[in-house]
Design an enzyme around this catalytic site. Structure first.
Site, PDB file in Angstrom:
ATOM      1  N   ASP A   1       0.129  -2.295  11.028  1.00  0.00           N
ATOM      2  CA  ASP A   1      -0.692  -2.444   9.836  1.00  0.00           C
ATOM      3  C   ASP A   1      -2.146  -2.713  10.190  1.00  0.00           C
ATOM      4  OD1 ASP A   1       0.271  -1.885   7.379  1.00  0.00           O
ATOM      5  OD2 ASP A   1       1.434  -3.726   7.196  1.00  0.00           O
TER       6      ASP A   1
ATOM      7  N   ASP B   1      -7.277  -8.797   8.012  1.00  0.00           N
ATOM      8  CA  ASP B   1      -6.160  -8.909   7.074  1.00  0.00           C
ATOM      9  C   ASP B   1      -4.843  -9.224   7.786  1.00  0.00           C
ATOM     10  OD1 ASP B   1      -5.204  -8.827   4.446  1.00  0.00           O
ATOM     11  OD2 ASP B   1      -4.536  -6.757   4.644  1.00  0.00           O
TER      12      ASP B   1
ATOM     13  N   GLU C   1       3.776  -9.457  13.485  1.00  0.00           N
ATOM     14  CA  GLU C   1       5.146  -9.159  13.852  1.00  0.00           C
ATOM     15  C   GLU C   1       5.326  -9.384  15.338  1.00  0.00           C
ATOM     16  OE1 GLU C   1       3.691  -7.353  11.477  1.00  0.00           O
ATOM     17  OE2 GLU C   1       5.165  -7.521   9.869  1.00  0.00           O
TER      18      GLU C   1
ATOM     19  N   TYR D   1       4.445   6.641  13.976  1.00  0.00           N
ATOM     20  CA  TYR D   1       5.785   6.651  14.561  1.00  0.00           C
ATOM     21  C   TYR D   1       6.453   5.298  14.341  1.00  0.00           C
ATOM     22  CZ  TYR D   1       9.288   8.513  17.779  1.00  0.00           C
ATOM     23  OH  TYR D   1      10.441   9.007  18.333  1.00  0.00           O
TER      24      TYR D   1
ATOM     25  N   GLN E   1       0.832  -1.206   0.000  1.00  0.00           N
ATOM     26  CA  GLN E   1       0.000   0.000   0.000  1.00  0.00           C
ATOM     27  C   GLN E   1       0.864   1.253   0.000  1.00  0.00           C
ATOM     28  OE1 GLN E   1      -3.687   0.118   0.822  1.00  0.00           O
ATOM     29  NE2 GLN E   1      -3.672  -2.003   0.136  1.00  0.00           N
TER      30      GLN E   1
ATOM     31  N   LYS F   1       0.575   7.502   5.890  1.00  0.00           N
ATOM     32  CA  LYS F   1      -0.399   6.797   5.057  1.00  0.00           C
ATOM     33  C   LYS F   1      -1.488   7.774   4.665  1.00  0.00           C
ATOM     34  CE  LYS F   1      -0.014   1.983   6.465  1.00  0.00           C
ATOM     35  NZ  LYS F   1      -0.753   0.766   6.825  1.00  0.00           N
TER      36      LYS F   1
END
Ligand SMILES: *[C@@H]1O[C@H](CO)[C@@H](O)[C@H](O)[C@H]1NC(C)=O
Ligand SMILES: *[C@@H]1O[C@H](CO)[C@@H](O)[C@H](O)[C@H]1NC(C)=O
Length: 420
Positions: A329, A314, A319, A253, A133, A149
């Protein structure tokens, strides 16, 4: 006579052996007494839960008096605050992360950090090297890197289709940060809303980013757009600034330290008509409990509750940082306020275990206080309101579903489902 005695003794010994065997088998069966889900399909469970939601006890529907203890402290902590030197704040914040906790529960620098992110000048802009994205990497005041974003959708736009459909929602990243803070899952990146001057970004951009920006003369003057560099980025789908050259987006951040990436056991296939094993096997969690350590499993279950509330379906990978899960995300959340993709909760209802601390925390924010509080916490964000009324109602509706699923697990297996 002696023969008889031998037989007698042998008989007694045999009985002991048999008893021990039975005992062992019994113990083993107790150990394997993992909750097998007694409902045969997700559909059946969903129906049962929808039914239970309608008969939830008043304590789930009313305000919890304990809420007031948290409210003022949270409001104070996340209120943007004046600062003198951004550099000093960032030095503090970059030392915050401890394993997967990205920021402390309460710290006077949080409000100041939020101010730096919305105020400090952008001195450099680049494309982000990775991802599917569009995102930019910005440098604030010649020092701190952040991710940007951009906005693709208006607040009221409804994204139809699969749970992972559409492009990123910048506002979802901001809401996710506050929701995680309230639920004390401080594992998300810190994010604020900000409007950027795209003309200024163009001037600060490196050549590579400039090459993926469009500067067009229109009857209104010069129009600035960016399509960037990513898996789904194409020149035909740029983000364009308004007549004042502004685009809105989320400033995120960067989390310092090393992150590792893992495939989620509840990954979707992302193919029409092809189902993953977990989608049909209600006992999917039983073998998993031997394969994944309990802490990780409890992290994944916390994450599923978080994702269900915001409808992020999604999380194909997740992580970790220092062994604990982090939630980065979150942009696919808040697609459709009219829909609750129930299977986002699969880790919770298939494993039927949960951290006791998570359950206690969820109970504190009953009766509409969860979204009311986040609404108040985000009042000073440049992009307030972060989500519209329908999405807020949807979060509250989903919280009741979470309550009902946990009640179902408690009823079926008892208090032992709550882990400390
Ligand atoms: C801000 O603090 C840093 C040290 O962290 C210092 O080097 C810098 O000169 C300060 N800037 C201002 C404007 O005071
Ligand atoms: C020019 O600006 C006005 C508002 O200021 C807007 O309604 C119109 O769509 C713009 N036209 C173009 C070609 O961008």
């Amino acid at each position: 006579m002696t023969n008889k005695r031998v037989l007698y003794v042998a008989g007694i010994l045999l009985s002991f052996v048999a008893l021990a065997l039975v005992g062992n088998v019994y113990l083993l069966s107790r150990l394997n007494d993992e909750p097998a889900i007694k409902v045969s399909s997700v559909r059946a469970l969903e129906n049962l839960i929808r039914h239970r939601v309608r008969s939830l006890k008043p304590s789930y529907l009313n305000r919890n008096p304990r809420f007031f203890m948290y409210r003022n402290r949270l409001l104070r902590n996340y209120k943007p605050a004046p600062y003198e030197n951004a550099s000093v704040i960032w030095d503090i914040v970059n030392w915050w992360p401890a394993e997967n906790e990205i920021y402390p529960m309460y710290d006077s620098s949080m409000g100041q950090l939020l101010s730096t992110l919305s105020k400090e000048p952008i001195t450099r802009a680049q494309n982000s090297p990775r991802g599917t994205q569009l995102k930019l990497v910005l440098k604030l005041a010649n020092q701190q890197k952040v991710i940007f974003k951009p906005q693709w959708y208006g607040r009221d736009e409804v994204i139809d289709g699969p749970v992972y459909g559409g492009k990123d929602r910048h506002n979802a990243e901001i809401y996710a940060f506050y929701l995680a803070a309230v639920l004390n899952m401080r594992w998300t990146p810190i994010a604020v809303g900000r409007k950027l001057d795209l003309k200024e970004i163009y001037q600060k951009a490196d050549q590579e980013l400039k090459n993926t920006m469009l500067v067009q003369e229109t009857s209104n003057g010069t129009e600035y757009c960016v399509y960037g560099k990513c898996h789904y980025c194409t020149e035909d789908e740029p983000v364009c600034a308004d007549e004042n050259n502004l685009i809105e987006g989320a400033i995120i951040y960067l989390i310092p330290g090393t992150l590792s990436r893992h495939r989620s056991p509840w990954q979707r296939t992302y193919k029409d008509g092809v189902r993953a094993a977990w989608e049909d096997d209600m006992n999917y969690c039983i073998p998993l409990k031997d394969k994944i350590d309990t802490t990780r499993l409890l992290d994944l279950i916390d994450a599923s509750i978080f994702d269900f509330l915001i409808q992020n379906g999604d999380r194909h990978h997740y992580e970790t940082r220092g062994g604990g899960l982090i939630l980065i995300d979150n942009g696919k959340a808040f697609g459709n306020p009219n829909k609750d993709f129930f299977d986002v909760l699969a880790p919770l209802y298939q494993c039927c275990i949960l951290r006791k601390t998570t359950w206690d925390r969820l109970l504190v924010f009953s009766g509409g206080t969860l979204t009311d509080l986040i609404d108040r916490m985000t009042k000073n964000d440049e992009l307030y309101p972060i989500i519209n009324k329908k999405h807020k109602q949807a979060v509250e509706r989903r919280l009741l579903i979470v309550y009902s699923v946990v009640e179902y697990c408690l009823d079926t297996y008892g208090e032992k489902i709550l882990k400390s």
